[in-house]
Structure formats: C-alpha cells, structure tokens
Design an enzyme around this catalytic site. Structure first.
Site, PDB file in Angstrom:
ATOM      1  N   HIS A 101       0.881  -1.168   0.000  1.00 17.62           N
ATOM      2  CA  HIS A 101       0.000   0.000   0.000  1.00 17.62           C
ATOM      3  C   HIS A 101       0.919   1.218   0.000  1.00 17.62           C
ATOM      4  CE1 HIS A 101      -2.544  -2.908   2.318  1.00 17.62           C
ATOM      5  NE2 HIS A 101      -3.559  -2.302   1.743  1.00 17.62           N
ATOM      6  N   ASP A 104       2.098   2.031   3.408  1.00 21.81           N
ATOM      7  CA  ASP A 104       3.007   1.050   4.033  1.00 21.81           C
ATOM      8  C   ASP A 104       4.453   1.478   3.848  1.00 21.81           C
ATOM      9  OD1 ASP A 104       0.811  -0.645   4.311  1.00 21.81           O
ATOM     10  OD2 ASP A 104       1.363  -1.932   2.611  1.00 21.81           O
TER      11      ASP A 104
HETATM   12  C1  XLS Z   1      -8.100  -6.533   3.942  1.00 25.80           C
HETATM   13  C2  XLS Z   1      -7.526  -6.724   2.623  1.00 25.80           C
HETATM   14  C3  XLS Z   1      -6.356  -5.812   2.311  1.00 25.80           C
HETATM   15  C4  XLS Z   1      -6.142  -5.760   0.835  1.00 25.80           C
HETATM   16  C5  XLS Z   1      -5.286  -4.647   0.354  1.00 25.80           C
HETATM   17  O1  XLS Z   1      -8.840  -7.338   4.460  1.00 25.80           O
HETATM   18  O2  XLS Z   1      -7.199  -8.064   2.462  1.00 25.80           O
HETATM   19  O3  XLS Z   1      -5.225  -6.228   2.982  1.00 25.80           O
HETATM   20  O4  XLS Z   1      -5.612  -6.942   0.348  1.00 25.80           O
HETATM   21  O5  XLS Z   1      -5.773  -3.412   0.727  1.00 25.80           O
END
Ligand code: XLS
Ligand code: NI
Ligand code: NI
Length: 438
Positions: A101, A104
């Site tokens: 992200h 992140d």
């Molecule tokens: C949350 C999601 C998230 C997505 C990316 O439950 O899995 O991690 O994969 O934003």
C-alpha cells in the site's frame, strides 16, 4: 550485508525429507510442470503490510514484535529502514514479487502535498532496490481506509473532498505501480460500505464508487499502464457491509458500469469464507465471468468470524484452488500474494520465514497435485459427460437462442416421459480428489 535477518541463510530447496525448518521441502522454483517452472506458475509475492508494518498490536493490546526497523516516528529514515528490512527478507526468501500500500512504504503524511512528496521520495528508493534485486513488484494499492478522513468511506464518502484525496492517492499509486513495473493494481474498498443504513444513501454511494472506478480505468489508459486493475471482494470488516461483497456481486457492479472487460478480481480465501462462500467457489465464479486476476492467499479460522489472515495450510482446499486456477489458464498478470500474518506471539524474525516457507511449500505441493489431476482429468471427464446433451439437438439450439419456450415445451410433450435422473456422483468425485493428495 544488511543489518536485518543476518542470522538467516538464504532459503533453499532441500526436498521432502529435509529436517531443516528453514528450507523448502516442495517449492523447487525451477521445476517444470505443464511447460512452466513452479516460479512462473505461482508468482509468489510477500506483502509489505503484515510483515514489515504491523507491530503485533491488536484491539486489546499493543505491539509485541519490537521490529528493529520500526522507528519511533514514521519519517523518511524509518521508511528507508523498513525498505531495507523488506528487501533483506526478500533476498533471503527468494520470492519473485512483493505488494504494497502507498502508506506502508512511505513516511507519514497529513496534507495532500505531504502525501505526494513523501510517497515520491520512497518510490525513488524502491526503484533503486528493485533494480538490484530479484524481487519485483506484483501490485500496488492505495490505503484509503486507515486514516480518520476515510472513516465514512473514500470514493463513497458523503464529502467529495474526501473522494478528491482518494483520487490523489490512487493517481500517484497507480503511476508509481506503472513506473516500478508492477503488473497489477488493486482496489480493496475497506470503507466503501456502511456501518448503518440509517445514515447512508446506498444508491448515491454506489454511483460514486462506480464513477470512481471508471476514472481509475480511464487513468490507466491515459498513462499507458498495461497491467490489470483488480477489485478485492470482502463482505464486511471493518464496515458492517462492503459493497464489493463477493465475486458475483463485483461482477454485477462491473456490468452496471460497463467495466467487466476492464477490471478483474483479487480473491482472498478468508474473505470468501466470511461471505459464506468457499474459496474454490470464488475462483470458479471469476473463471465463469472471465474476471479472474490474482489471489491473496491466506486462511481464516472456522471458529472466528473475522479476517484472521493466517498462512494457508489446508492441502485439500489449496489443491482444488490450484486445480481451478490452472483450469482457468493460470496466473497471467496476477500471482500468489500472501495476505497473511504470523500470530501475535510469533515474535521472532524466523517466524516470518516459517509462515512464508510453509505457505510456499503448501502451494507448490498443491500445484503438483493439481497438475497431476489435470493430466488425467477424471473430474473434467465426468463434467463433460454430465452436460454432453447440451452440445447438440434442442440443448444446443436453446443455448444458441434458437428455441422459444413454446418449442422447448413441445419437445417435452413429444418425448412423453419424465427425464430419467442420473447420479451426481459426489462421493466418487471426492474420492478421486483424496487419491490425488500427495
Ligand atoms: C483486507 C484486505 C487488504 C487488501 C489490500 O482485508 O485483504 O489487505 O488486500 O488493501
Ligand atoms: Ni487482501
Ligand atoms: Ni483481508
């Protein structure tokens, strides 16, 4: 030499009799199956957020991990330390891809301008790392659910200024994904839903979401990004209801906005089970609609109702997942990203390795089983024979739109008998699967 994970040797394939917990027993990256190496089939990715960002906090307690790369404040130096740790980990594990992200990877930002600057500063550094590493970017995504500005949604927010901030994040993250050579871009609408209908104009919000997604697709073409855009379905958590609740719902939504040829899905097993579906159901629905994209591999806990994001360990489920993925043509731009985290008590660096080694070995084993099932495809044979009468006669004509209800009804009268039932053979088919689990 990096200062992170120095105590861990590069993870090697040692075969199924190895007793080394830090070696692969099944994942032999260059082994060829069905004309491709395991590495090319599985396209493993390590995610940034669970491994390098999360410090082990849960809603009842603070962080347990004490990661050496976590700074006191999340500034550029901390972002660079995290990047160093991430690539040291990738270099030891040998995963060909990673996912992130925007928030992140970057130093914390509050204003739109800070967001753009801080993100750009780390994207330069990521580009340098990728250039000298085996590990490349699989997909990027913008985090539009953690910051309080997004508490009532991103593109579905009652306030269009919030949608504008979201547009800023997606624009920059999509452009960075393109620049870093990613092959996909994910949108998980964590807050694109509601906590209560009492304060929510559902029709209005879905229209906002539809237009926003269309703008993302338009921007992809404008910048010449050749990768895929994937929506990640989930039924709820953190919201009570997420609009993209499962693959079938997402497909209907894409159809409504004419995006079904432009956008696919990133499927997550734990989200599937939360929606009351199983994992293979979601894969087969995506195959049926032609929108299969990528997988966020993990597993839930049958006794917990939430997204526990554990590393997968069920050989039967994973074998069937790989079977349906291969039957659909396998991964193209997508891959096997582990959207999974070690438990809060698994505080050692090597626990991060155990999680990934276990997941990679499981998928490698499942891939071998699935490839063998396809070589001698008893399940397909049974399905073909079950539907064979639809490929000729009135069955085929009906499918071609050449029969009316009157004409089909007349055929039934002509035959003058009630059709004979045939066994669905479920137990026999289940036994075939059991036999292939090695
Ligand atoms: C949350 C999601 C998230 C997505 C990316 O439950 O899995 O991690 O994969 O934003
Ligand atoms: Ni996910
Ligand atoms: Ni999830």
């Amino acid at each position: 030499m990096s200062k992170y994970f120095d105590e861990i040797d590069p993870v090697k394939f040692e075969g199924r009799d190895s007793e080394n917990p830090l070696a692969f027993k099944y994942y032999d990256s260059s082994k060829i199956l069905m004309g491709k190496s395991m590495e090319e089939h599985l396209r493993f990715a390590v995610c940034y957020w669970h491994n390098f960002c999360w410090d082990g906090f849960d809603i009842f307690g603070s962080g347990t991990f004490n990661r050496p790369w976590h700074g006191v404040t999340n500034d550029q130096a901390a972002a660079e330390a995290k990047l160093e740790a991430a690539f040291s980990f990738f270099n030891k594990l040998g995963n060909p891809y990673f996912c992130f992200h925007d928030t992140d990877v970057m130093a914390a930002a509050e204003t739109p301008k800070e967001h753009v600057e801080n993100f750009a500063a780390i994207v330069d550094k990521i580009e340098e790392k990728i250039a000298v590493s085996k590990t490349k970017l699989l997909w990027g995504t913008a985090n539009m659910f953690s910051h309080p500005r997004y508490m009532a949604g991103a593109s579905t927010n009652p306030n269009p200024d919030v949608a504008a901030f979201a547009a800023l994040q997606v624009k920059h993250c999509l452009e960075a994904t393109h620049r870093l050579g990613g092959s996909g871009y994910v949108l998980w609408g964590g807050r694109e839903g509601y906590d209560t209908i009492l304060n929510t104009n559902v029709a209005q919000e879905m229209k906002q979401l539809g237009r926003f997604l269309t703008m993302v697709v338009e921007h992809k073409h404008k910048i010449g990004f050749k990768g895929d855009i994937w929506v990640e379905p989930k039924p709820h958590e953190p919201t009570k209801h997420q609009y993209d609740r499962d693959v079938g719902t997402v497909y209907g939504f894409l159809k409504e906005y004419g995006l079904e040829k432009e956008v696919g899905v990133n499927i997550e097993p734990n989200h599937a089970t939360m929606a009351g579906n199983n994992f293979e159901h979601e894969i087969e629905m995506a195959n049926a609609f032609g929108i299969f994209g990528s997988i966020d591999f993990n597993r839930g806990d049958p006794q917990n109702g939430w997204d526990t994001d554990q590393f997968p360990n069920d050989l039967r489920e994973t074998t069937m997942a790989l079977y349906y993925i291969l039957k659909g043509g396998g991964f193209k731009n997508g891959g096997a990203n582990f959207d999974a985290k070690v438990r809060r008590q698994s505080i050692d660096a090597k626990d991060l390795f155990y999680g990934h080694i276990g997941g990679m070995d499981l998928l490698a084993r499942a891939l071998e089983n699935a490839a063998k099932m396809i070589e001698n495809d008893k399940l397909q044979e049974f399905k073909d024979s079950r539907y064979k009468n639809w490929s000729s006669g009135h069955g085929a004509k009906m499918l071609d739109g050449k029969m009316s209800l009157d004409e089909m009804a007349a055929i039934s009268l002509q035959k003058n008998n009630s059709p004979k039932p045939m066994s669905g053979r479920q137990e026999g088919l289940e036994n075939i699967v059991t036999q292939f689990l090695k």
